[in-house]
Design a protein around this motif. Structure first.
Motif, PDB file in Angstrom:
ATOM      1  N   GLY A 133      15.033  73.858  47.943  1.00 57.73           N
ATOM      2  CA  GLY A 133      16.058  73.925  48.979  1.00 57.73           C
ATOM      3  C   GLY A 133      17.153  72.910  48.728  1.00 57.73           C
ATOM      4  O   GLY A 133      17.359  72.451  47.599  1.00 57.73           O
ATOM      5  N   THR A 134      17.818  72.536  49.800  1.00 58.60           N
ATOM      6  CA  THR A 134      18.978  71.653  49.714  1.00 58.60           C
ATOM      7  C   THR A 134      18.687  70.334  50.423  1.00 58.60           C
ATOM      8  O   THR A 134      18.109  70.326  51.508  1.00 58.60           O
ATOM      9  CB  THR A 134      20.203  72.317  50.369  1.00 58.60           C
ATOM     10  N   VAL A 135      19.089  69.243  49.770  1.00 61.01           N
ATOM     11  CA  VAL A 135      19.015  67.937  50.421  1.00 61.01           C
ATOM     12  C   VAL A 135      20.201  67.843  51.375  1.00 61.01           C
ATOM     13  O   VAL A 135      21.351  68.044  50.976  1.00 61.01           O
ATOM     14  CB  VAL A 135      19.066  66.797  49.396  1.00 61.01           C
ATOM     15  N   THR A 136      19.921  67.560  52.626  1.00 57.11           N
ATOM     16  CA  THR A 136      20.982  67.546  53.643  1.00 57.11           C
ATOM     17  C   THR A 136      21.272  66.121  54.092  1.00 57.11           C
ATOM     18  O   THR A 136      20.372  65.300  54.246  1.00 57.11           O
ATOM     19  CB  THR A 136      20.570  68.385  54.863  1.00 57.11           C
ATOM     20  N   GLY A 137      22.546  65.851  54.293  1.00 59.90           N
ATOM     21  CA  GLY A 137      22.965  64.571  54.854  1.00 59.90           C
ATOM     22  C   GLY A 137      22.665  63.396  53.946  1.00 59.90           C
ATOM     23  O   GLY A 137      22.106  63.522  52.863  1.00 59.90           O
ATOM     24  N   GLY A 138      23.041  62.213  54.408  1.00 55.81           N
ATOM     25  CA  GLY A 138      22.742  60.975  53.700  1.00 55.81           C
ATOM     26  C   GLY A 138      23.393  60.915  52.337  1.00 55.81           C
ATOM     27  O   GLY A 138      24.413  61.556  52.059  1.00 55.81           O
ATOM     28  N   THR A 139      22.757  60.149  51.474  1.00 51.63           N
ATOM     29  CA  THR A 139      23.295  59.959  50.136  1.00 51.63           C
ATOM     30  C   THR A 139      22.163  59.609  49.194  1.00 51.63           C
ATOM     31  O   THR A 139      21.045  59.270  49.638  1.00 51.63           O
ATOM     32  CB  THR A 139      24.344  58.827  50.127  1.00 51.63           C
ATOM     33  N   PHE A 140      22.414  59.690  47.886  1.00 52.44           N
ATOM     34  CA  PHE A 140      21.419  59.257  46.913  1.00 52.44           C
ATOM     35  C   PHE A 140      21.916  57.979  46.261  1.00 52.44           C
ATOM     36  O   PHE A 140      22.998  57.949  45.671  1.00 52.44           O
ATOM     37  CB  PHE A 140      21.177  60.309  45.830  1.00 52.44           C
ATOM     38  N   GLY A 141      21.144  56.941  46.402  1.00 54.58           N
ATOM     39  CA  GLY A 141      21.559  55.681  45.807  1.00 54.58           C
ATOM     40  C   GLY A 141      20.684  54.553  46.280  1.00 54.58           C
ATOM     41  O   GLY A 141      19.473  54.718  46.500  1.00 54.58           O
ATOM     42  N   THR A 142      21.303  53.385  46.466  1.00 48.58           N
ATOM     43  CA  THR A 142      20.555  52.206  46.889  1.00 48.58           C
ATOM     44  C   THR A 142      21.389  51.426  47.891  1.00 48.58           C
ATOM     45  O   THR A 142      22.619  51.385  47.787  1.00 48.58           O
ATOM     46  CB  THR A 142      20.199  51.335  45.661  1.00 48.58           C
TER      47      THR A 142
END
Length: 880
Positions: A133-142
Motif C-alpha cells: 500500500g501507500t505510506v501516508t503522512g509524515g516523512t521519512f528521515g530522522t
C-alpha cells in the motif's frame, strides 16, 4: 543385363550379342525418363508459382493489419531520458516532458546476525503476512534534538556537520533551527536531503509561577523575542493579568506576529507559552535594575535579579528517495543530530492497496534462519524477493527484502503472527515486524516511490518508469531526470512502404506466372505452363479482385485508383507516388479500410474484437437483451464505519465453482486482524482473497467496493454463467457479522442479437451466429443498458480479401496443391511402369543369355566332334 558370359569355348561373342539385343529392348526406357523429366519441370514451375504466391501473401500482412494505418511515430530530443511508442488512439502533437523523479521499489534490511544458518528464536510456527500500500503522512528521515543554548549565542562551527558526505556550511550565524534548516537545504540537490525546522516552544512550566512584580527603586521590563510585554518603574507593579492584557492588545499582537511568534494559554493560569513555527529561537528576558521583587518563577516577595530563557528547536531531516541519511562531521551533536546512518517513517500511517494481493509465508522451525526465511519467502512467489548480504562487520549477515514492484503504492507492511491461536516466535517478530505507521524493526534502504514528471506543465505520476496515458495512447519509457521534447506524428512512411511492397510482390507474382505461361513467337515454343488452366485462373481471380470496389466503407476511398495504384498494359501494377502520398495525407483515417478488415461499433461501451474469413462486409444492428453480470455477495446492511476483525479469522471462499465441482475452487483465506474503516476493510478482503496462490494461479480473483448506501460488495472479477462467489466462516470473526443474512448472486452471460440474429454470449463477449452475414464478428459489451445499442460496421479491404483468396491457391485442397498432387502421382506412376519394364528386361536378358549359352555349348560339342573325326580320318588315311 546383370548377367555376363564370354562363351564357354566355342568362341561365340555372347556378351556382345546380348548387349546389342538388350540395347534394342531397352529403348522404351528413354520414353519413361522423358516423361519424368517433363513432369519434374512442370512440378518445379508450379513450385515457383507457389513460392511467388507465398511472397505476395507475406507482403499483404502489413496491409492487412489495422495497426499499420493507425500507427504513429514518436521522436525525442533526448532519448537517454525519454523514449515513447504511440498506439492508434494517440493524437499527433508536441509535448515538453520534465522528469523530476524515477520510480523505485522499497527495500528493507534486517539487523545483523552472526550466521546465515543459525536458528532464530525458539522455533514456534510463525506466519509473515505481506501487505502492499501507500505510506501516508509524515516523512521519512530522522528527527534531531533542540539545539543547545550555546548554539543560540555562538552558532555552529563550520565542519561540525556533514550529510551524506557533503559538508554543511554552518558558522557563527547558524544559531537557530531555522538557520540550520536553511543551510542544509542549500545542499539538497547534492545530498538528496531536505531539512525542516521544528516549532520552537517555550517551556510549559515557564509561567507556571509568576509573582506580582513590585519595583521599589529601579526598573523592570519583560520582553519575548525582542517584543516588550510589560515594564515598570519606581512604585509600579506588574501582575499576570497585566501581561495577558498586553498580549491582547493589537500593538503587541502585531509585534509578535512580525517576529513569527504565536501565543497559547495565559499568564493568569500559568499556562502561557510562546511558539515560533519557523524554528526561530525565542528569548524570554526580564531586565531588572534596582530593587525588584516577583516575576517569572518567583513569589511576589522574592527578589528578582533578572533572567533570560532561550527556547530552541531541532530540525527533521527527510530523504528525498526514502534511503538512509548518513550524518557526520566534527560535532554533529551541535546540530542536535547523531553521527551514523539512520532513517525511519515519522508520524506516518499505512493505507493498504486492495488491488495488490496479500502474501502469506509460513515459517516452520526449519525455516527460521536467515537463509531459511529467504528461501521460504522466495518460494512463496508473492511479489517479494529476499536475499542475504554481508557487510563484513561483527554480525555481518542481513536479510534484504525487496518488493518486485515499483511505485509509491507498493510499500510493504509485514505482520508477524502465530498459527492455530498460538503467539508467533518473539525473535522472528522482533526481526521482521514492520509497519510504516508503527514499529519498524527493519531498516528501509530504498523507499517506494513513483515516477514524477510534468507534461506541458501538467503534473503526472506513474508507478513505474513506463508512463502510460499521460499523453493519450502514448507510452513513455523514462530512464533519467531532466527535460526532453517529444513529438508524436502520423506514421505515413510505414503505409507508403507497405503499399509499395504489396505492388512489387504482385508484380513479381504476375511476372513469374507470365513467364511460365508465355509463348515465344520467334522460336514457336511455349513455356512449361503455357495454356495451364490453374495459373490462368489465379491470374484472372487476382485481377478481378484488384479491380473490384470495396464495400462497407463509410469514407471517400473505395478503389485502388483513388490511391494511385493502377494496371499497366503488361498486366503489372504501378504506383503514382504523388497521388498515394496525397491520399495518405488527406485521407489517413480512411485508407486503412481500403486495405485491411476494419470493424467498429457506434456505441463507445462496445468494442469490436475480431472477425473471420466468413464475415461479410456490412452494417449490423446490435440489440442487448441481458447484460453480463458477475457472481457477487453484498452485505445486507450498511457497514458501521469501523469493523473489527478478530485474530485467527479464517473464511472459506468458493470462487467461480465449476460443474462438476473442482476442489481447488474452494480455499481457506486468513483475514488479517485489525480495526478497519469501510474503505480499508474492502481493501483488506480483496487483497487477502486475491493473495491466495491457488486462486491467482487459476486466474480467479475478486473485486470489492463499498456503495453509496454503505453496503460492502465482493464480486468475482469474471463475468458470465461460471462466475460465482460464496463465503463461509471457519474461525474468528463470522461472515454474518459483516454480511448479515445476505445471499450470493450468481453471474450470467451477455445475451443479444447481431444483425437481427441471436448471438452467442460468453461472459461479456457476444459472437455473431454461424451462417448469418455477420458470422465471426466478436464484440465485447463492456457496460451500458439493454435495448438497441447502435450498429457494428465491418469492411473487407483489398489486402484482407486477397489474403483469403490466395489461401485457396496454396496449401491443402488448393488449386496448386491439386496440380502438384496430380503431377506427383503421374511421376510415381511412370516410375512404377519403369520399374516393371526394368524387371521385364532382366528376364529377357536372362533368356537371351540362356539361349546363347546353350548355342555355345552345342557349337563346342560340334567342334569337338569335328576335331575327333578329323583326327580319325587322318589316321585312316595314314594307314592306307
Amino acid at each position: 543385363m546383370g548377367l555376363s558370359s564370354s562363351g564357354i569355348g566355342s568362341g561365340l561373342p555372347v556378351d556382345s550379342l546380348v548387349s546389342q539385343l538388350m540395347a534394342a529392348e531397352s529403348a522404351p526406357l528413354n520414353n519413361y525418363d522423358s516423361k519424368t523429366a517433363a513432369y519434374q519441370t512442370k512440378l518445379q514451375a508450379y513450385s515457383q508459382v507457389s513460392s511467388a504466391v507465398g511472397t505476395f501473401q507475406a507482403a499483404l500482412t502489413s496491409l492487412n493489419s489495422s495497426s499499420t494505418f493507425s500507427a504513429l511515430s514518436t521522436s525525442s530530443t533526448n532519448k537517454d531520458l525519454v523514449s515513447a511508442t504511440a498506439s492508434a488512439s494517440a493524437v499527433p502533437g508536441k509535448y515538453t516532458v520534465n522528469v523530476t523523479q524515477l520510480a523505485q521499489a522499497q527495500s528493507l534490511i534486517t539487523g545483523g546476525k552472526a550466521s546465515t544458518s543459525a536458528m532464530i528464536g525458539a522455533g514456534a510456527k510463525t506466519t509473515l503476512s505481506f501487505s502492499f500500500g501507500t505510506v501516508t503522512g509524515g516523512t521519512f528521515g530522522t528527527k534531531g534534538s533542540p539545539l543547545a543554548l550555546g548554539v543560540a549565542s555562538s552558532g555552529i562551527a563550520n565542519g561540525s556537520l556533514t550529510i551524506n558526505g557533503t559538508t554543511i556550511s554552518t558558522n557563527g550565524t547558524t544559531r537557530s533551527a531555522r538557520d540550520l534548516a536553511a543551510v542544509i537545504n542549500d545542499e539538497s540537490d547534492v545530498t538528496g536531503v531536505v531539512a525542516k525546522a521544528g516549532t520552537t516552544t517555550t517551556s510549559a512550566d515557564l509561567f507556571k509561577t509568576f509573582g506580582d512584580v513590585t519595583v521599589t527603586n529601579g526598573s523592570y521590563k519583560l520582553t519575548v523575542g525582542g517584543v516588550d510585554l510589560a515594564s515598570a518603574v519606581d512604585g509600579d507593579t506588574v501582575g499576570a493579568a497585566s501581561i495577558d492584557a498586553s498580549l491582547a492588545s493589537t500593538a503587541t499582537k502585531n509585534a509578535l506576529a512580525a517576529a513569527n511568534i504565536t501565543v497559547t494559554g495565559s499568564a493568569a493560569d500559568g499556562t502561557l507559552q510562546f511558539l515560533a513555527a519557523d524554528g526561530s529561537n525565542i528569548s524570554v528576558t526580564e531586565s531588572v535594575t534596582g530593587a525588584v521583587t516577583g516575576g517569572i518563577g518567583l513569589s511576589d516577595k522574592a527578589t528578582n535579579k533578572g533572567s533570560t530563557t532561550t527556547a530552541t528547536a531541532g530540525v527533521t531531516l527527510s530523504s528525498a528517495d526514502g534511503s538512509q541519511i548518513t550524518v557526520g562531521g566534527t560535532n554533529p551533536a551541535a546540530a542536535g543530530l547523531t553521527a551514523g546512518s539512520g532513517g525511519s517513517y515519522l508520524d506516518s500511517g499505512f493505507s493498504q492497496d486492495g488491488s495488490q494481493n496479500m502474501g502469506t509465508v509460513t515459517l516452520d522451525a526449519k525455516d527460521q534462519s536467515l537463509q531459511g526465511i529467504r528461501d521460504a519467502i522466495n518460494k512463496a512467489n508473492i511479489g517479494i524477493t529476499a536475499t542475504v548480504v554481508s557487510d563484513g562487520g561483527a554480525n555481518p549477515y542481513h536479510l534484504v527484502i525487496t518488493s518486485n514492484k515499483t511505485g509509491a503504492s507498493s510499500a510493504m507492511k509485514i505482520s508477524v503472527g502465530g498459527v492455530d491461536g498460538q503467539a508467533p516466535d518473539a525473535a522472528i517478530a522482533s526481526l521482521l515486524g514492520y509497519d510504516p505507521g508503527g514499529v519498524q524493526n527493519l531498516t528501509q534502504t530504498s523507499g517506494a516511490q513513483d515516477t514524477k514528471l510534468t507534461m506541458n506543465g501538467i503534473e503526472v505520476t506513474s508507478k513505474s518508469t513506463t508512463v502510460s496515458d499521460a499523453i493519450q495512447g502514448v507510452s513513455l519509457d523514462v530512464s533519467g531526470l531532466g527535460k526532453s521534447t517529444l513529438t508524436v506524428s502520423k506514421d505515413t512512411a510505414s503505409v507508403s512502404t507497405a503499399v509499395n511492397a504489396f505492388v512489387k510482390a504482385y508484380n513479381d507474382l504476375n511476372s513469374t506466372m507470365s513467364k511460365l505461361t508465355a509463348y515465344n513467337a520467334d522460336t514457336k515454343t511455349g513455356a512449361v505452363l503455357q495454356g495451364d488452366s490453374s495459373v490462368r485462373s489465379i491470374q484472372s481471380q487476382l485481377r478481378r479482385q484488384l479491380t473490384a470496389t470495396v464495400e462497407g466503407l463509410g469514407g471517400k476511398l473505395t478503389n485502388l485508383s483513388q490511391v494511385g495504384i493502377s494496371f499497366q498494359k503488361d498486366g503489372s501494377l504501378a504506383v503514382n507516388s504523388t497521388k498515394l502520398n496525397d491520399a495518405i495525407t488527406n485521407n489517413f483515417e480512411d485508407i486503412g479500410g481500403l486495405f485491411a478488415a476494419m470493424g467498429s461499433a457506434s456505441d463507445g461501451n462496445i468494442s469490436f474484437d475480431k472477425s473471420t474469413a466468413a464475415t461479410k462486409a456490412g452494417e449490423y444492428a446490435i440489440n442487448i437483451t441481458k447484460m453480463a453480470a458477475q457472481g457477487s455477495l453484498t452485505s445486507a446492511n450498511a457497514l458501521s464505519g469501523s469493523t473489527k476483525i478478530a485474530s485467527n479469522t479464517t473464511w472459506t471462499v468458493t470462487l467461480n465453482q465449476t460443474d462438476p465441482a473442482t476442489e481447488t475452487k474452494v480455499q481457506n483465506i486468513s483475514i488479517p486482524a485489525g480495526t478497519y474503516d469501510n474503505t480499508q476493510l474492502a481493501a483488506v478482503l480483496r487483497a487477502a482473497i486475491n493473495g491466495n496462490s491457488t486462486f491467482s494461479g487459476a486466474g480467479d480473483s475478486v473485486e470489492t467496493s463499498v456503495g453509496t448506501d454503505g453496503k460492502l460488495k465482493i464480486s468475482s472479477s469474471k463475468f458470465g454463467d461460471m462466475s460465482s462467489l460464496s463465503i463461509a466462516s471457519v474461525t474468528g470473526t463470522s461472515v454474518s457479522d459483516i454480511f448479515g443474512s445476505a445471499t450470493p448472486v450468481k453471474g450470467n452471460d451477455v445475451e443479444g442479437t447481431i444483425g437481427g440474429v441471436a448471438a452467442t454470449g460468453n461472459g461479456q463477449t457476444l459472437t455473431a451466429a454461424g451462417g448469418s452475414p455477420a458470422e465471426g464478428i466478436q464484440l465485447t459489451i463492456k457496460s451500458g443498458d439493454v435495448g438497441d445499442r447502435g450498429t457494428v460496421t465491418f469492411s473487407q479491404g483489398y489486402a484482407y480479401q486477397l489474403t483469403n483468396l490466395t489461401a485457396t491457391f496454396t496449401g491443402k485442397d488448393s488449386i496448386l496443391q491439386g496440380k502438384t498432387d496430380g503431377i506427383n502421382a503421374s511421376i510415381k506412376s511412370v516410375a512404377d511402369q519403369r520399374d516393371k519394364f526394368s524387371q521385364r528386361l532382366t528376364a529377357i536378358e536372362a533368356r537371351y543369355r540362356a539361349q546363347f549359352t546353350a548355342l555355345d555349348t552345342m557349337l563346342q560339342s560340334m567342334q569337338s566332334t569335328q576335331a575327333y573325326l578329323t583326327q580319325q580320318l587322318a589316321a585312316i588315311a595314314a594307314n592306307s
